[in-house]
Design a protein around this motif. Structure first.
Motif, PDB file in Angstrom:
ATOM      1  N   GLY A 109       0.634   7.638  -4.111  1.00  0.00           N
ATOM      2  CA  GLY A 109      -0.356   8.541  -4.677  1.00  0.00           C
ATOM      3  C   GLY A 109      -1.595   8.628  -3.821  1.00  0.00           C
ATOM      4  O   GLY A 109      -1.754   7.908  -2.838  1.00  0.00           O
ATOM      5  N   GLU A 110      -2.483   9.535  -4.220  1.00  0.00           N
ATOM      6  CA  GLU A 110      -3.736   9.720  -3.509  1.00  0.00           C
ATOM      7  C   GLU A 110      -4.727   8.661  -3.970  1.00  0.00           C
ATOM      8  O   GLU A 110      -4.911   8.450  -5.169  1.00  0.00           O
ATOM      9  CB  GLU A 110      -4.306  11.103  -3.798  1.00  0.00           C
ATOM     10  CG  GLU A 110      -5.619  11.356  -3.086  1.00  0.00           C
ATOM     11  CD  GLU A 110      -6.264  12.685  -3.484  1.00  0.00           C
ATOM     12  OE1 GLU A 110      -7.500  12.773  -3.357  1.00  0.00           O
ATOM     13  OE2 GLU A 110      -5.551  13.593  -3.924  1.00  0.00           O
ATOM     14  N   LEU A 111      -5.363   7.997  -3.015  1.00  0.00           N
ATOM     15  CA  LEU A 111      -6.345   6.965  -3.345  1.00  0.00           C
ATOM     16  C   LEU A 111      -7.627   7.627  -3.841  1.00  0.00           C
ATOM     17  O   LEU A 111      -8.232   8.431  -3.138  1.00  0.00           O
ATOM     18  CB  LEU A 111      -6.627   6.099  -2.120  1.00  0.00           C
ATOM     19  CG  LEU A 111      -7.638   4.963  -2.311  1.00  0.00           C
ATOM     20  CD1 LEU A 111      -7.168   3.978  -3.377  1.00  0.00           C
ATOM     21  CD2 LEU A 111      -7.880   4.238  -1.001  1.00  0.00           C
ATOM     22  N   LEU A 112      -8.019   7.301  -5.070  1.00  0.00           N
ATOM     23  CA  LEU A 112      -9.207   7.884  -5.678  1.00  0.00           C
ATOM     24  C   LEU A 112     -10.393   6.930  -5.625  1.00  0.00           C
ATOM     25  O   LEU A 112     -11.534   7.353  -5.506  1.00  0.00           O
ATOM     26  CB  LEU A 112      -8.941   8.246  -7.149  1.00  0.00           C
ATOM     27  CG  LEU A 112      -7.801   9.228  -7.411  1.00  0.00           C
ATOM     28  CD1 LEU A 112      -7.600   9.401  -8.904  1.00  0.00           C
ATOM     29  CD2 LEU A 112      -8.069  10.568  -6.739  1.00  0.00           C
ATOM     30  N   THR A 120      -7.511   2.727  -7.569  1.00  0.00           N
ATOM     31  CA  THR A 120      -7.064   3.765  -8.490  1.00  0.00           C
ATOM     32  C   THR A 120      -6.411   4.857  -7.664  1.00  0.00           C
ATOM     33  O   THR A 120      -6.989   5.331  -6.686  1.00  0.00           O
ATOM     34  CB  THR A 120      -8.253   4.349  -9.290  1.00  0.00           C
ATOM     35  OG1 THR A 120      -8.917   3.276  -9.957  1.00  0.00           O
ATOM     36  CG2 THR A 120      -7.774   5.357 -10.325  1.00  0.00           C
ATOM     37  N   ILE A 121      -5.181   5.211  -8.059  1.00  0.00           N
ATOM     38  CA  ILE A 121      -4.466   6.279  -7.356  1.00  0.00           C
ATOM     39  C   ILE A 121      -4.079   7.372  -8.344  1.00  0.00           C
ATOM     40  O   ILE A 121      -3.934   7.114  -9.538  1.00  0.00           O
ATOM     41  CB  ILE A 121      -3.205   5.766  -6.614  1.00  0.00           C
ATOM     42  CG1 ILE A 121      -2.179   5.171  -7.581  1.00  0.00           C
ATOM     43  CG2 ILE A 121      -3.558   4.781  -5.523  1.00  0.00           C
ATOM     44  CD1 ILE A 121      -0.816   4.863  -6.947  1.00  0.00           C
ATOM     45  N   ALA A 122      -3.921   8.578  -7.818  1.00  0.00           N
ATOM     46  CA  ALA A 122      -3.384   9.694  -8.608  1.00  0.00           C
ATOM     47  C   ALA A 122      -1.935   9.836  -8.170  1.00  0.00           C
ATOM     48  O   ALA A 122      -1.658  10.169  -7.020  1.00  0.00           O
ATOM     49  CB  ALA A 122      -4.164  10.963  -8.318  1.00  0.00           C
ATOM     50  N   GLU A 123      -1.012   9.523  -9.082  1.00  0.00           N
ATOM     51  CA  GLU A 123       0.400   9.592  -8.713  1.00  0.00           C
ATOM     52  C   GLU A 123       1.143  10.610  -9.585  1.00  0.00           C
ATOM     53  O   GLU A 123       0.760  10.862 -10.719  1.00  0.00           O
ATOM     54  CB  GLU A 123       1.066   8.207  -8.778  1.00  0.00           C
ATOM     55  CG  GLU A 123       0.965   7.479 -10.079  1.00  0.00           C
ATOM     56  CD  GLU A 123       1.542   6.062 -10.026  1.00  0.00           C
ATOM     57  OE1 GLU A 123       2.412   5.781  -9.192  1.00  0.00           O
ATOM     58  OE2 GLU A 123       1.114   5.250 -10.835  1.00  0.00           O
ATOM     59  N   LYS A 128      12.148  12.696 -17.383  1.00  0.00           N
ATOM     60  CA  LYS A 128      13.366  13.494 -17.492  1.00  0.00           C
ATOM     61  C   LYS A 128      13.138  14.751 -18.335  1.00  0.00           C
ATOM     62  O   LYS A 128      12.602  14.681 -19.437  1.00  0.00           O
ATOM     63  CB  LYS A 128      14.471  12.634 -18.098  1.00  0.00           C
ATOM     64  CG  LYS A 128      15.843  13.116 -17.789  1.00  0.00           C
ATOM     65  CD  LYS A 128      16.886  12.115 -18.218  1.00  0.00           C
ATOM     66  CE  LYS A 128      18.264  12.659 -17.860  1.00  0.00           C
ATOM     67  NZ  LYS A 128      19.308  11.718 -18.170  1.00  0.00           N
ATOM     68  N   GLY A 129      13.515  15.878 -17.763  1.00  0.00           N
ATOM     69  CA  GLY A 129      13.424  17.141 -18.489  1.00  0.00           C
ATOM     70  C   GLY A 129      12.026  17.731 -18.565  1.00  0.00           C
ATOM     71  O   GLY A 129      11.818  18.760 -19.191  1.00  0.00           O
ATOM     72  N   GLU A 133       3.767  15.289 -13.795  1.00  0.00           N
ATOM     73  CA  GLU A 133       2.334  15.391 -14.046  1.00  0.00           C
ATOM     74  C   GLU A 133       1.596  14.332 -13.247  1.00  0.00           C
ATOM     75  O   GLU A 133       2.129  13.282 -12.937  1.00  0.00           O
ATOM     76  CB  GLU A 133       2.023  15.277 -15.545  1.00  0.00           C
ATOM     77  CG  GLU A 133       2.502  14.014 -16.203  1.00  0.00           C
ATOM     78  CD  GLU A 133       2.135  13.953 -17.685  1.00  0.00           C
ATOM     79  OE1 GLU A 133       1.458  14.855 -18.190  1.00  0.00           O
ATOM     80  OE2 GLU A 133       2.531  12.967 -18.314  1.00  0.00           O
ATOM     81  N   THR A 134       0.350  14.655 -12.902  1.00  0.00           N
ATOM     82  CA  THR A 134      -0.469  13.726 -12.137  1.00  0.00           C
ATOM     83  C   THR A 134      -1.165  12.779 -13.100  1.00  0.00           C
ATOM     84  O   THR A 134      -1.806  13.211 -14.052  1.00  0.00           O
ATOM     85  CB  THR A 134      -1.512  14.488 -11.298  1.00  0.00           C
ATOM     86  OG1 THR A 134      -0.812  15.408 -10.451  1.00  0.00           O
ATOM     87  CG2 THR A 134      -2.317  13.548 -10.428  1.00  0.00           C
TER      88      THR A 134
END
Length: 154
Positions: A109-112, A120-123, A128-129, A133-134
């Motif tokens: 993820g992006e390091l925030l 804290t990362i945004a991953e 399933k189905g 989402e971030t």
């Protein structure tokens, strides 16, 4: 005398007046290669590496710390070098990271944010189905075994 400890002291001494620079690692390899990794909040220049190398080399010779032939290499850590310090994390905020966890899982993820004992990362989480989402995730650094910056070629 511990070579790595003495080299650490010499590097710290040389960069004491440059608060934007910091020591990442000192490693004496069995093949006689002495590697010093230095980084900076805004990167590290060749001139800084040369000055550090001269300072360390001069004192090692003068004090006769290493009795065999050795090769001193001073550089900044490459992109494949894992992040080890809060300052390295802070410098890479906004970049994508690959994080290996102590339980064997991998996260990306992006390091925030980089705190004293967490990141804290945004991953992207895909269930399933559903559409991915971030999600912001806070990860304690003591649960991380390795973190590397992912290179993007976009």
């Amino acid at each position: 005398m511990n070579i790595e400890k003495r080299v650490t002291e010499l590097v710290e001494e040389k960069i004491a007046d440059k608060p934007n620079l910091f020591l990442v690692d000192v490693k004496m390899h069995t093949n006689g290669k002495l590697v010093v990794l230095v980084d900076g909040d805004n990167g590290v220049g060749i001139d800084d590496c040369v000055q550090i190398s001269r300072h360390v080399g001069f004192h090692l010779e003068e004090e006769n710390v290493i009795e065999t032939a050795y090769n001193l290499e001073v550089s900044s850590p490459g992109l494949d070098t894992p992040l080890t310090s809060k300052r390295q994390y802070a410098k890479n905020i906004g970049r994508r990271l690959a994080v290996k966890m102590s339980d064997g899982t991998k996260r990306e993820g992006e390091l925030l944010q980089a705190g004293d004992d967490f990141i804290t990362i945004a991953e992207q989480i895909k269930q399933k189905g559903k559409k991915a989402e971030t999600v912001e995730s806070t990860i304690p650094t003591d649960k991380i075994t390795e973190t590397k910056v992912l290179i993007s070629f976009k």
